[in-house]
Design a protein around this motif. Sequence first.
Motif, PDB file in Angstrom:
ATOM      1  N   VAL A  50       0.871  -1.174   0.000  1.00  0.00           N
ATOM      2  CA  VAL A  50       0.000   0.000   0.000  1.00  0.00           C
ATOM      3  C   VAL A  50       0.910   1.226   0.000  1.00  0.00           C
ATOM      4  CG1 VAL A  50      -1.884   1.194   1.170  1.00  0.00           C
ATOM      5  CG2 VAL A  50      -1.724  -1.297   1.317  1.00  0.00           C
ATOM      6  N   PHE A  52       1.511   5.447  -0.303  1.00  0.00           N
ATOM      7  CA  PHE A  52       0.981   6.800  -0.127  1.00  0.00           C
ATOM      8  C   PHE A  52       2.017   7.817  -0.604  1.00  0.00           C
ATOM      9  CE2 PHE A  52      -1.113   4.289   3.110  1.00  0.00           C
ATOM     10  CZ  PHE A  52      -2.388   4.814   3.231  1.00  0.00           C
ATOM     11  N   SER A  55       0.341  11.447   2.067  1.00  0.00           N
ATOM     12  CA  SER A  55      -0.838  10.965   2.802  1.00  0.00           C
ATOM     13  C   SER A  55      -2.036  10.603   1.933  1.00  0.00           C
ATOM     14  CB  SER A  55      -1.266  11.968   3.882  1.00  0.00           C
ATOM     15  OG  SER A  55      -0.265  12.053   4.870  1.00  0.00           O
ATOM     16  N   HIS A  57      -3.331   7.823  -1.194  1.00  0.00           N
ATOM     17  CA  HIS A  57      -2.980   6.628  -1.952  1.00  0.00           C
ATOM     18  C   HIS A  57      -2.450   7.040  -3.322  1.00  0.00           C
ATOM     19  CE1 HIS A  57      -5.940   4.823   0.907  1.00  0.00           C
ATOM     20  NE2 HIS A  57      -5.052   3.853   0.902  1.00  0.00           N
ATOM     21  N   PHE A  73       3.835   0.556   2.708  1.00  0.00           N
ATOM     22  CA  PHE A  73       3.458  -0.429   3.727  1.00  0.00           C
ATOM     23  C   PHE A  73       3.231  -1.785   3.078  1.00  0.00           C
ATOM     24  CE2 PHE A  73       2.071   3.635   5.319  1.00  0.00           C
ATOM     25  CZ  PHE A  73       2.195   3.571   6.701  1.00  0.00           C
ATOM     26  N   PRO A  75       0.767  -5.206   3.192  1.00  0.00           N
ATOM     27  CA  PRO A  75      -0.654  -5.275   3.559  1.00  0.00           C
ATOM     28  C   PRO A  75      -0.799  -5.408   5.073  1.00  0.00           C
ATOM     29  CG  PRO A  75      -0.142  -6.808   1.791  1.00  0.00           C
ATOM     30  CD  PRO A  75       1.165  -6.323   2.336  1.00  0.00           C
ATOM     31  N   VAL A  76      -1.493  -4.475   5.692  1.00  0.00           N
ATOM     32  CA  VAL A  76      -1.719  -4.527   7.133  1.00  0.00           C
ATOM     33  C   VAL A  76      -3.192  -4.242   7.407  1.00  0.00           C
ATOM     34  CG1 VAL A  76       0.621  -3.769   7.718  1.00  0.00           C
ATOM     35  CG2 VAL A  76      -1.186  -2.076   7.486  1.00  0.00           C
TER      36      VAL A  76
ATOM     37  N   ALA B 238      -1.861 -12.137   3.510  1.00  0.00           N
ATOM     38  CA  ALA B 238      -0.757 -11.334   4.072  1.00  0.00           C
ATOM     39  C   ALA B 238      -1.123 -10.664   5.388  1.00  0.00           C
ATOM     40  CB  ALA B 238      -0.323 -10.282   3.060  1.00  0.00           C
ATOM     41  N   VAL B 239      -2.377 -10.263   5.537  1.00  0.00           N
ATOM     42  CA  VAL B 239      -2.773  -9.557   6.758  1.00  0.00           C
ATOM     43  C   VAL B 239      -2.927 -10.520   7.932  1.00  0.00           C
ATOM     44  CG1 VAL B 239      -4.633  -8.272   7.865  1.00  0.00           C
ATOM     45  CG2 VAL B 239      -3.833  -7.599   5.594  1.00  0.00           C
ATOM     46  N   ALA B 243       1.002  -9.841   8.980  1.00  0.00           N
ATOM     47  CA  ALA B 243       1.021  -8.561   9.696  1.00  0.00           C
ATOM     48  C   ALA B 243       0.430  -8.677  11.099  1.00  0.00           C
ATOM     49  CB  ALA B 243       0.271  -7.504   8.894  1.00  0.00           C
ATOM     50  N   LEU B 252      -1.660  -1.013  12.831  1.00  0.00           N
ATOM     51  CA  LEU B 252      -2.436   0.009  12.126  1.00  0.00           C
ATOM     52  C   LEU B 252      -1.995   1.436  12.421  1.00  0.00           C
ATOM     53  CD1 LEU B 252      -6.136  -1.166  12.454  1.00  0.00           C
ATOM     54  CD2 LEU B 252      -4.871  -0.811  10.333  1.00  0.00           C
ATOM     55  N   ILE B 255      -0.124   3.327   9.578  1.00  0.00           N
ATOM     56  CA  ILE B 255      -0.805   3.510   8.287  1.00  0.00           C
ATOM     57  C   ILE B 255      -2.012   4.443   8.419  1.00  0.00           C
ATOM     58  CG2 ILE B 255      -2.301   1.450   8.362  1.00  0.00           C
ATOM     59  CD1 ILE B 255      -1.636   1.063   5.347  1.00  0.00           C
ATOM     60  N   GLU B 258      -0.512   7.806   8.618  1.00  0.00           N
ATOM     61  CA  GLU B 258      -0.038   8.234   7.293  1.00  0.00           C
ATOM     62  C   GLU B 258      -1.200   8.734   6.441  1.00  0.00           C
ATOM     63  OE1 GLU B 258       3.284   8.038   6.683  1.00  0.00           O
ATOM     64  OE2 GLU B 258       3.012   9.146   4.810  1.00  0.00           O
ATOM     65  N   ALA B 259      -2.348   8.053   6.581  1.00  0.00           N
ATOM     66  CA  ALA B 259      -3.532   8.429   5.799  1.00  0.00           C
ATOM     67  C   ALA B 259      -4.190   9.704   6.329  1.00  0.00           C
ATOM     68  CB  ALA B 259      -4.539   7.286   5.793  1.00  0.00           C
ATOM     69  N   TYR B 449     -16.508  -2.444   8.998  1.00  0.00           N
ATOM     70  CA  TYR B 449     -15.136  -1.950   9.029  1.00  0.00           C
ATOM     71  C   TYR B 449     -14.690  -1.441   7.657  1.00  0.00           C
ATOM     72  CZ  TYR B 449     -10.254  -1.754  10.547  1.00  0.00           C
ATOM     73  OH  TYR B 449      -8.987  -1.340  10.863  1.00  0.00           O
ATOM     74  N   ASN B 454     -11.185   1.603   2.229  1.00  0.00           N
ATOM     75  CA  ASN B 454     -10.844   3.028   2.294  1.00  0.00           C
ATOM     76  C   ASN B 454      -9.342   3.272   2.442  1.00  0.00           C
ATOM     77  OD1 ASN B 454     -13.228   5.386   3.042  1.00  0.00           O
ATOM     78  ND2 ASN B 454     -13.879   3.263   2.834  1.00  0.00           N
ATOM     79  N   VAL B 455      -8.689   2.446   3.247  1.00  0.00           N
ATOM     80  CA  VAL B 455      -7.279   2.706   3.553  1.00  0.00           C
ATOM     81  C   VAL B 455      -6.370   1.525   3.219  1.00  0.00           C
ATOM     82  CG1 VAL B 455      -5.626   3.357   5.365  1.00  0.00           C
ATOM     83  CG2 VAL B 455      -7.954   4.253   5.438  1.00  0.00           C
ATOM     84  N   LEU B 456      -6.847   0.306   3.477  1.00  0.00           N
ATOM     85  CA  LEU B 456      -5.947  -0.842   3.502  1.00  0.00           C
ATOM     86  C   LEU B 456      -5.850  -1.598   2.187  1.00  0.00           C
ATOM     87  CD1 LEU B 456      -7.217  -2.107   6.971  1.00  0.00           C
ATOM     88  CD2 LEU B 456      -5.232  -0.649   6.547  1.00  0.00           C
ATOM     89  N   ALA B 457      -6.669  -1.208   1.200  1.00  0.00           N
ATOM     90  CA  ALA B 457      -6.693  -1.914  -0.091  1.00  0.00           C
ATOM     91  C   ALA B 457      -7.040  -3.387   0.072  1.00  0.00           C
ATOM     92  CB  ALA B 457      -5.362  -1.750  -0.823  1.00  0.00           C
ATOM     93  N   LEU B 465     -11.389   9.993   0.912  1.00  0.00           N
ATOM     94  CA  LEU B 465     -11.696  11.415   1.077  1.00  0.00           C
ATOM     95  C   LEU B 465     -13.007  11.805   0.402  1.00  0.00           C
ATOM     96  CD1 LEU B 465      -8.101  12.784   0.356  1.00  0.00           C
ATOM     97  CD2 LEU B 465      -9.184  12.554   2.588  1.00  0.00           C
ATOM     98  N   PHE B 495     -10.634 -10.161   6.500  1.00  0.00           N
ATOM     99  CA  PHE B 495      -9.612  -9.729   5.540  1.00  0.00           C
ATOM    100  C   PHE B 495      -9.391 -10.784   4.460  1.00  0.00           C
ATOM    101  CE2 PHE B 495      -8.408  -7.494   9.609  1.00  0.00           C
ATOM    102  CZ  PHE B 495      -9.040  -6.314   9.270  1.00  0.00           C
TER     103      PHE B 495
END
Lengths: 79, 591
Positions: A50, A52, A55, A57, A73, A75-76, B238-239, B243, B252, B255, B258-259, B449, B454-457, B465, B495
């Motif tokens: 992932v 960025f 901030s 994507h 990152f 995948p988390v 992978a998650v 992770a 988390l 990330i 960061e977002a 969730y 939105n963030v984690l793909a 946004l 996941f």
Amino acid sequence: MKVDVVLFAHLATFQPDGKGGRHSRAFDLAEGTIIAEVVEMIGLPDEPRVVFVNSRHAPEDQELFEGDRLAIFPPVAGG
Amino acid sequence: MRDIVRVNMATGAITREPLPDGWARYGGRALTSALVFKEVPADSDPLGPDNKLVFAPGLLGGTSAPNGGRLSVGAKSPLTGGLKEANVGGQAAHALAKQGIAALVIEGKPADAAARYLLVLEADGAMKLERMDAWAGLGNYATADAIKETRPADDRYATITNGPAGEMLLKAAAIAVSDPKMYPNRFAGRGGLGAVMGSKGLKAIVVSDKGLPYVEHADKDAFNAAVKKFANALTTHAVSGQALPTYGTNVLANIINEAGGYPTRNFSAGQFEGVENISGETMREMTLERGGNVKHGCHTGCVIQCSRYWYDKDGHYKTKGMEYENVWSLGADCGIDDLDAIGDLDREVSDLGLDAIEMGATLAVYMDSGKIAFGDGAAALAAIKEIWTGTELGKTLGQGAEVTGKAFGVKNIPVVKHQALPAYDPRPIQGIGVTYATSTQGADHTAGYSITANVLAVGGSVDPLKPEGQAALSQGLQIATGMLDAFGLCIFVAFPVLDMPEAFEAIFELAEAHTGLKWDADALMQVGKETLTYERLFNEHAGFTNADDRLPKYFYEEKLPPHNVVFTVTDEELDSVHDFVPAVAASLGIK
């Protein structure tokens, strides 16, 4: 141009200076460099990630500019 | 055998009855919500005799299904005023299920408010209430020790305990469940269900499963094949395979920061300058240095292993490895960037029996009032300690963020349906804002969730946004979560399930092989929809309207740095999230 590069979780070990850690490193890049070229330069494994820029994507064909912050990152997730 | 066990706290009577036929497909949250909908008047006092506290393992409880040992706890919530399901790991779900208990229902109220009871559920089916008034006021850890004194040395049991906060009927009170090492450190956290337990004079429950085998399956071979398929999916994604076991849920922090969606100092910024000090990566490094455990399951059968233990500087167990939510709420939201300070706060709220999300948000609101400074961990701990003695401040804080914010004149109070927002700001991550606003549970990240896309793909990609696609995303996730909670599956299986078709197939293969009933994708989602329908209708009967499905006004008006955005999902889109409810209600014959 200077671009700040940060790598998280197990990717931190791929920082070229070999010091690990999640602090940013200033990369000196040629104008017009795209994210994929930085990924290749660092030698990140060919696995999902992932990405960025500043901030938001970013797709890996995105061009980088002076002062950008590139964060990568694995995948988390959690909760 | 799947029975309902009823414990009447007014008379002391304990009875056992078979689960009604119409509920054969229900377990976990589906069962707690159906039961509360059917038996608790929506206008009843949550702390009165008419409310019921229901504990239900999932449909896969008591089996070897990977990550199938979650417990649902349901009641009318003293905090939200709506139908609540709080979900918790630990060992109790499997133990109840192995005893053949589909739902444990605590009813009525003892005449003597000073009475404290221990409910004992023995492996051989013997059940009794014992009066333990001397346990009044004990923290969760001391209660767990006291229970141990009552048990044979070779016993195998789980505990469900209520701390002083629940005994004081505080609206942020949570219920603790023991983990595999018998620490009372897993929490049915949200919505004040500890206060419901306290109102019934129930201090603790002990459930023995010594010598009890796994629950039998309709088709053992097919079940075992599905177990392998599901476990393989969970351990290769992978998650859930890398992770989460390596870094825990706090992976988390970096990330989300960061977002730009990591709520800082009472939701006044989306990035915390101290995030590195409290990140999952740092937490792992510190824990390893101190000899702590960095990888275990919160319940038997977990193959993800995201739990850990936090050790103090001297190498002694302090508390569970703080989850992402706890590190955020007691850390970044309070401007605290010291994991030891956060660990101390986590231990204190856990021992008192409080919801860490609500309490971190409460401390942040209190700090916002200027009474103590953001970042002052010692002052935060001193404030929390006042809950033990029930000072005016302690009692105020223990009622949660909204009561505290109003008491101290704070302008921005981050709650929906009176429950504090968790660890994602809804302005730069609009999908989670839809879930916060519309969930039957009040502000709750696990209810749908949307952080995934939105963030984690994970499970696709949506621009965090922007409002486009967020309502549909949240709706799908809320329904799917209702289903997972009904099966007693950990939310983290979502996941791989979102990314790998074989993981989703494995769930209905497990269900079919276990129950002998026909299951497919539609049947799974139907259980999710029915669960949400019971909750939605109960809330309507309790007086909730669409006007309650909104975020606080400031999220629509005050821009959050660094993205400088507000929440822009329209009311019409929010109101579309439950559009399936009328048809499902009609099919169930309920109004």
